[in-house]
Structures are given as C-alpha cells and as structure tokens.
Design a protein around this motif. Structure first.
Motif, PDB file in Angstrom:
ATOM      1  N   ARG A  38       0.834  -1.206   0.000  1.00  0.00           N
ATOM      2  CA  ARG A  38       0.000   0.000   0.000  1.00  0.00           C
ATOM      3  C   ARG A  38       0.872   1.260   0.000  1.00  0.00           C
ATOM      4  NH1 ARG A  38      -5.221  -1.844   0.840  1.00  0.00           N
ATOM      5  NH2 ARG A  38      -5.340  -3.766   2.055  1.00  0.00           N
ATOM      6  N   LEU A 127      -5.986   7.696  -2.454  1.00  0.00           N
ATOM      7  CA  LEU A 127      -5.093   7.302  -1.353  1.00  0.00           C
ATOM      8  C   LEU A 127      -3.636   7.412  -1.788  1.00  0.00           C
ATOM      9  CD1 LEU A 127      -4.966   6.131   1.547  1.00  0.00           C
ATOM     10  CD2 LEU A 127      -5.034   3.866   0.554  1.00  0.00           C
ATOM     11  N   ILE A 138      -2.786   6.346   7.793  1.00  0.00           N
ATOM     12  CA  ILE A 138      -4.055   5.670   7.452  1.00  0.00           C
ATOM     13  C   ILE A 138      -3.824   4.169   7.304  1.00  0.00           C
ATOM     14  CG2 ILE A 138      -5.830   5.414   5.655  1.00  0.00           C
ATOM     15  CD1 ILE A 138      -5.693   8.418   5.196  1.00  0.00           C
ATOM     16  N   SER A 141      -3.204   2.484  10.681  1.00  0.00           N
ATOM     17  CA  SER A 141      -4.402   2.443  11.520  1.00  0.00           C
ATOM     18  C   SER A 141      -5.508   1.593  10.891  1.00  0.00           C
ATOM     19  CB  SER A 141      -4.908   3.878  11.727  1.00  0.00           C
ATOM     20  OG  SER A 141      -6.190   3.852  12.306  1.00  0.00           O
ATOM     21  N   ARG A 142      -5.835   1.924   9.646  1.00  0.00           N
ATOM     22  CA  ARG A 142      -7.007   1.292   9.025  1.00  0.00           C
ATOM     23  C   ARG A 142      -6.736  -0.133   8.565  1.00  0.00           C
ATOM     24  NH1 ARG A 142     -10.714  -1.015   7.897  1.00  0.00           N
ATOM     25  NH2 ARG A 142     -12.601  -0.482   6.705  1.00  0.00           N
ATOM     26  N   TYR A 143      -5.550  -0.365   7.996  1.00  0.00           N
ATOM     27  CA  TYR A 143      -5.285  -1.696   7.427  1.00  0.00           C
ATOM     28  C   TYR A 143      -4.515  -2.612   8.375  1.00  0.00           C
ATOM     29  CZ  TYR A 143      -6.852   0.368   3.078  1.00  0.00           C
ATOM     30  OH  TYR A 143      -7.610   0.990   2.124  1.00  0.00           O
ATOM     31  N   MET A 166      -4.358  11.847  11.771  1.00  0.00           N
ATOM     32  CA  MET A 166      -5.269  10.890  11.155  1.00  0.00           C
ATOM     33  C   MET A 166      -6.520  11.606  10.648  1.00  0.00           C
ATOM     34  SD  MET A 166      -6.011   7.764  10.359  1.00  0.00           S
ATOM     35  CE  MET A 166      -7.418   6.686  10.067  1.00  0.00           C
ATOM     36  N   PHE A 167      -7.052  12.477  11.503  1.00  0.00           N
ATOM     37  CA  PHE A 167      -8.246  13.228  11.098  1.00  0.00           C
ATOM     38  C   PHE A 167      -7.947  14.040   9.834  1.00  0.00           C
ATOM     39  CE2 PHE A 167     -10.514  17.247  10.951  1.00  0.00           C
ATOM     40  CZ  PHE A 167     -11.836  16.822  10.958  1.00  0.00           C
ATOM     41  N   MET A 170      -7.553  11.918   6.736  1.00  0.00           N
ATOM     42  CA  MET A 170      -8.852  11.443   6.241  1.00  0.00           C
ATOM     43  C   MET A 170      -9.608  12.576   5.539  1.00  0.00           C
ATOM     44  SD  MET A 170      -9.351   8.237   6.695  1.00  0.00           S
ATOM     45  CE  MET A 170     -11.119   8.090   6.554  1.00  0.00           C
ATOM     46  N   LEU A 173      -8.063  13.120   2.249  1.00  0.00           N
ATOM     47  CA  LEU A 173      -8.444  12.014   1.368  1.00  0.00           C
ATOM     48  C   LEU A 173      -9.866  12.232   0.835  1.00  0.00           C
ATOM     49  CD1 LEU A 173      -7.647   9.202   0.225  1.00  0.00           C
ATOM     50  CD2 LEU A 173      -8.675   8.180   2.263  1.00  0.00           C
TER      51      LEU A 173
ATOM     52  N   GLN B   6     -11.124  17.019  16.568  1.00  0.00           N
ATOM     53  CA  GLN B   6     -10.462  16.193  15.535  1.00  0.00           C
ATOM     54  C   GLN B   6     -10.016  14.861  16.138  1.00  0.00           C
ATOM     55  OE1 GLN B   6      -7.316  18.599  13.862  1.00  0.00           O
ATOM     56  NE2 GLN B   6      -8.735  20.049  12.933  1.00  0.00           N
ATOM     57  N   ILE B   9     -13.008  12.575  16.659  1.00  0.00           N
ATOM     58  CA  ILE B   9     -13.466  11.925  15.424  1.00  0.00           C
ATOM     59  C   ILE B   9     -12.507  10.792  15.033  1.00  0.00           C
ATOM     60  CG2 ILE B   9     -13.867  12.258  12.938  1.00  0.00           C
ATOM     61  CD1 ILE B   9     -14.950  15.044  13.629  1.00  0.00           C
ATOM     62  N   ALA B  10     -11.203  11.060  15.190  1.00  0.00           N
ATOM     63  CA  ALA B  10     -10.219  10.012  14.876  1.00  0.00           C
ATOM     64  C   ALA B  10     -10.478   8.776  15.747  1.00  0.00           C
ATOM     65  CB  ALA B  10      -8.806  10.530  15.093  1.00  0.00           C
ATOM     66  N   LEU B  13     -13.578   6.958  14.470  1.00  0.00           N
ATOM     67  CA  LEU B  13     -13.320   6.170  13.250  1.00  0.00           C
ATOM     68  C   LEU B  13     -12.607   4.856  13.583  1.00  0.00           C
ATOM     69  CD1 LEU B  13     -12.122   8.993  10.805  1.00  0.00           C
ATOM     70  CD2 LEU B  13     -14.332   7.823  10.792  1.00  0.00           C
ATOM     71  N   LEU B  42     -16.654  11.241   6.284  1.00  0.00           N
ATOM     72  CA  LEU B  42     -15.425  10.613   6.812  1.00  0.00           C
ATOM     73  C   LEU B  42     -15.695   9.182   7.281  1.00  0.00           C
ATOM     74  CD1 LEU B  42     -13.783  13.519   8.883  1.00  0.00           C
ATOM     75  CD2 LEU B  42     -13.077  12.634   6.657  1.00  0.00           C
ATOM     76  N   LEU B  45     -16.062   7.065   4.213  1.00  0.00           N
ATOM     77  CA  LEU B  45     -14.756   6.901   3.578  1.00  0.00           C
ATOM     78  C   LEU B  45     -13.915   5.866   4.339  1.00  0.00           C
ATOM     79  CD1 LEU B  45     -12.950   8.127   1.325  1.00  0.00           C
ATOM     80  CD2 LEU B  45     -12.074   9.719   3.025  1.00  0.00           C
ATOM     81  N   HIS B  46     -13.929   5.966   5.643  1.00  0.00           N
ATOM     82  CA  HIS B  46     -13.180   5.030   6.478  1.00  0.00           C
ATOM     83  C   HIS B  46     -13.658   3.610   6.227  1.00  0.00           C
ATOM     84  CE1 HIS B  46     -11.498   3.279  10.247  1.00  0.00           C
ATOM     85  NE2 HIS B  46     -10.552   4.165  10.021  1.00  0.00           N
ATOM     86  N   LEU B  49     -12.546   2.353   2.723  1.00  0.00           N
ATOM     87  CA  LEU B  49     -11.120   2.011   2.596  1.00  0.00           C
ATOM     88  C   LEU B  49     -10.905   0.499   2.717  1.00  0.00           C
ATOM     89  CD1 LEU B  49      -9.346   4.824   4.655  1.00  0.00           C
ATOM     90  CD2 LEU B  49      -8.956   4.297   2.249  1.00  0.00           C
ATOM     91  N   ILE B  52     -10.436  -1.710  -0.523  1.00  0.00           N
ATOM     92  CA  ILE B  52      -9.253  -1.717  -1.406  1.00  0.00           C
ATOM     93  C   ILE B  52      -8.422  -2.963  -1.112  1.00  0.00           C
ATOM     94  CG2 ILE B  52      -7.136  -0.522  -2.073  1.00  0.00           C
ATOM     95  CD1 ILE B  52      -8.421   2.095  -1.281  1.00  0.00           C
TER      96      ILE B  52
END
Lengths: 187, 262
Positions: A38, A127, A138, A141-143, A166-167, A170, A173, B6, B9-10, B13, B42, B45-46, B49, B52
């Motif tokens: 990624r 991304l 991202i 954290s996300r993946y 992070m905020f 995002m 993005l 902020q 929100i992080a 998420l 947001l 979108l999160h 993600l 992918i």
C-alpha cells in the motif's frame, strides 16, 4: 506470558531458538507485505522489503527488550527498511518514479473508473495521491489495525498528534476523492 | 474545528469510543460544532477504505525467508560457516562470471554444511582446508572459463593457495600451453613458479618451452628457468634458437639464459 504470544516467541528467538521466527513470519508476512504494497505498489520490491525486515529482526534480536508490543517494534523496523530503501535509491541517483506513475490517472482511465462505478479504484488513486506521511498513518491504523498509541511510538510522537494527523489525512483524502469525482463528472 | 474534536473523530473512526464518547460526538454534531455532513463522509470513507484489496505475496517470499533462516541457524551453530560465507562472498565479488562460480560455490558450501552438521568439534584447520579445497576447485573450473579476465583471476587465486594438488598443477600447465591469451599464459608461469619445488611443475615448465609461440611468453619462461635453476631447459632453448626465426632481442635473451644455465 502466553508461550505463543508474539513477545514470548520473539524472546525465544532472542535466546537462540531461531525456528520460532518462522511462526512470527507466518503471522506477519502478509500484514507486512500489505503495508509495503500500500506504500509503494511494487510487489517484487515489497517482498524484498519483507525479507529485509526479518533479516533485521534476526540481526538485531539481541536488542529486543520485550517492552511494548512486538508489532510496534516490527513496524518500526519495517518503516526504517522502507525509508532506507528510498534513501539508497536517491543516493544511487535512481529517480523515484512510482509517485508520478501512480498519481497520474489519465482521462480515459478516469472515465472507465466512473463508468464502471469502480469507486474503490478511485479511492485507491486518491489514497495514492496523499502525501506519504499521511498515507502511512491511514495504512497503519485502518489496514494494519495499530492503535494510535502504537503508531505514535513508531513515529516517535504523541498519541494526540497522531489522532489529529489521522483526522487531517482522512479529511484530505475525502477532498481528493471529491475532486476526482468532480473531474470525472465534467468529462 | 478544534484539535480536541479532531481527536475525538479520529477515535470514533478507529472504534475507540465507549458510549460516553459516542454521546459526546452526537452532542457536538447536534450543537453544530462538528459538521454532520463532513462527519458522515469521513465515516463512509473510512468504511470504504476496507474495500481496497492488496495482493498476496508469492511463495518465493516464503522460500527466501526460510533459506535465510536456515543460513542464520547454520552460522549460529557453526561460526565457521560465517567465515566461509564471507570468503565465498569475497571471491564472488572478484569475479566477472559470478553465476557459474556461484553455482559451483553453492555446491561446495552445501557439501561443507553437510559435513559440518554432525561434526561440531571440527578444528579451524579443517575449515582452512575446506576453503583451500574450494579455492582449488574454483580455480580449476575458472581456468576453463570463456573470459580471459576470469582465467586471469583463476591464476591469481592459485597464488593465494598454500598448497596445490596435481589437478591444479595440471590445469595451470594446460593453461600455460593452450590459453589463447598471452597475459594468462604469462601469469600462469608466475603462478607455477611458486610451486617450483614440485617435480611435475619443473618438468612441465621445461616441456612448455617448445609449445610457445609468443616471444613474451618465451622470455618469461627463460626468466623462470633461471630463477628455478632448471638446467635441463638449456637444450630446449637451444633447439628453439636453431629451429625458429626468433626476434633478435629474444634470441639474445635466450643465449644469455643458456649461458647462465650451463
């Protein structure tokens, strides 16, 4: 400590039971590959980087203290391997072309993306267009499912700073996705 | 939006908020301090993600890892392995035909590992012998290489050896008599001179005189004969002068060598 926990396995590796690294490899080769992929999108290079991470784990096994999560230590090594690779490329004068190639989505491709409602492809492009430091947060954290505290330890900053980043990543993005959407709808 | 919002929100998420935290977010949205539309975007979108995909690594990655791990285990079990590896890497770095040599070396290293697995008490001399043998096998094989540079390297390797066996001597003599490169032939004389006490080398050098065409190699041989005091080479040089139309300076050189040898 659970004898099969990451920490326990790594302590065994440190104490000479190198076979236990095989278990850690089985657990983490895919997450590491996914992290690198990624970040740079070159499968072969990503495999080399994964190998490099485990080589470094072996090389520096004596320095493992067991403090903090194993994954935090491992992703710190991964991050350094990634940075070292691009520094080396720069030293050798090899232009880093992947960003340009990756970030350019020509008109025809854009149309196809929208026409096929392949929003996830558009999201992927967005991304990729993000700055590397934002993309990295991202991804971790996300993946990779790392906590903000762990990411903060890896990036040597505070948890609060990571949350703010992070905020903002995002939000950026989101703006990129919207811009791409608009570009496509004007075609 | 301030940084506290902020951060909130992080956390939302990432799924870090408990009920109190979620209520706090709802209150901030209700009061307009957090923009609802932006928040929803947001959140969506999160979630998106996750769609992918990332490809899987190849099986080769796994094989490479286990090969590396095995190598490390060997070097821990047997520190000489590291020494051997370093030697091998140094030799490979010096080559212009690394693939061929690498294949050869792998074969030798494999044999070495096999011999060491059940023999942890081996002496360091044994390792030196292994390295020596490896150098020799490598040298003999490289002398058959297509590149003159590699053949020169091979001859150079022989000069680093503390002893040679008959196969290595045969390979060097064969090179002296047949190599198309004058440089390689001259260097092989230099290498053979180091083993001048060996009867086979002495005989081979004398017999090589008649087989040389190059004046440079002939002169080099004459010097070697003087250095090794090979008196039986004098008739060979005499024959060369009588049978060939040699360059005047070469002829003079051989005459003076013959005089010194007699």
């Amino acid at each position: 400590m659970d004898s099969t926990s990451d920490k326990a396995l790594m302590m065994k590796v440190k104490n000479g039971d190198l076979d236990k690294l095989g278990l850690l490899f089985e657990r983490y080769n895919r997450p590491l590959f996914s992290f690198f992929y990624r970040m740079c999108k070159e499968a072969e290079l990503c495999e080399d980087l994964v190998q490099s991470v485990f080589e470094r784990i072996l090389k520096y096994r004596d320095t493992y203290t067991g403090d903090g999560k194993f994954t935090t230590w491992m992703f710190s090594i991964a991050r350094n391997a990634h940075i070292d690779h691009y520094r080396k490329q720069q030293r050798e004068g090899i232009p880093v072309e992947i960003d340009e190639e990756r970030l350019e989505l020509d008109d025809e491709e854009t149309k196809v993306v929208v026409n096929k409602q392949e929003k996830k492809e558009l999201l992927e492009v967005a991304l990729d267009r993000l700055d590397e430091d934002k993309r990295e947060i991202i991804i971790l954290s996300r993946y990779e499912g790392l906590k903000y505290k762990e990411i903060a330890d890896i990036l040597e900053t505070t948890e609060g700073a990571i949350k703010v980043k992070m905020f903002r990543a995002m939000k950026e993005l989101k703006d990129l996705v919207n811009t791409l959407n608009e570009e496509c709808s004007h075609e | 939006m301030n940084e506290q919002h902020q951060q909130l929100i992080a956390d939302y998420l990432a799924g870090n908020l408990d009920d109190t935290g979620k209520t706090k977010v709802e209150e901030l949205i209700a009061s307009g301090e957090i923009d609802f539309m932006e928040f929803r975007e947001l959140e969506k979108l999160h979630e998106d993600l996750g769609s992918i995909p990332a490809p899987s690594p190849s099986k080769e990655m796994s094989s490479n890892f286990y090969a590396m791990l095995e190598e490390e285990k060997q070097s821990v079990k047997n520190p000489w392995f590291q020494l051997l590896k370093d030697q091998v890497q140094q030799m490979i770095a010096e080559l212009t035909m690394p693939r061929l040599a690498y294949g050869l070396i792998l074969l030798i290293v494999g044999g070495f590992i096999g011999s060491q697995i059940n023999n942890n008490d081996s002496e360091i001399e044994q390792l030196s012998q292994q390295v020596q043998d490896m150098r020799e096998v490598m040298m003999v094989n490289m002398l058959e290489g297509a590149s003159a540079a590699d053949r020169l390297k091979a001859v150079t390797i022989s000069s680093e050896m503390t002893s040679v066996d008959s196969e290595a001597i045969h390979a060097l003599l064969f090179t002296l008599n047949n190599d198309p490169s004058i440089n390689v032939r001259v260097q092989s004389i230099e290498a053979l001179k180091r083993w001048g006490n060996n009867e086979r080398v002495r005989e081979g050098l004398v017999k090589a005189i008649a087989k040389q065409e190059s004046p440079i190699v002939i002169v080099e041989l004459a010097d070697a004969m003087l250095e090794l005091e090979l008196r039986n080479s004098a008739p060979e040089f005499r024959r060369l002068i009588e049978e060939r139309e040699l360059d005047f300076t070469v002829q003079q050189k051989l005459e003076s060598s013959i005089a010194a040898l007699m």
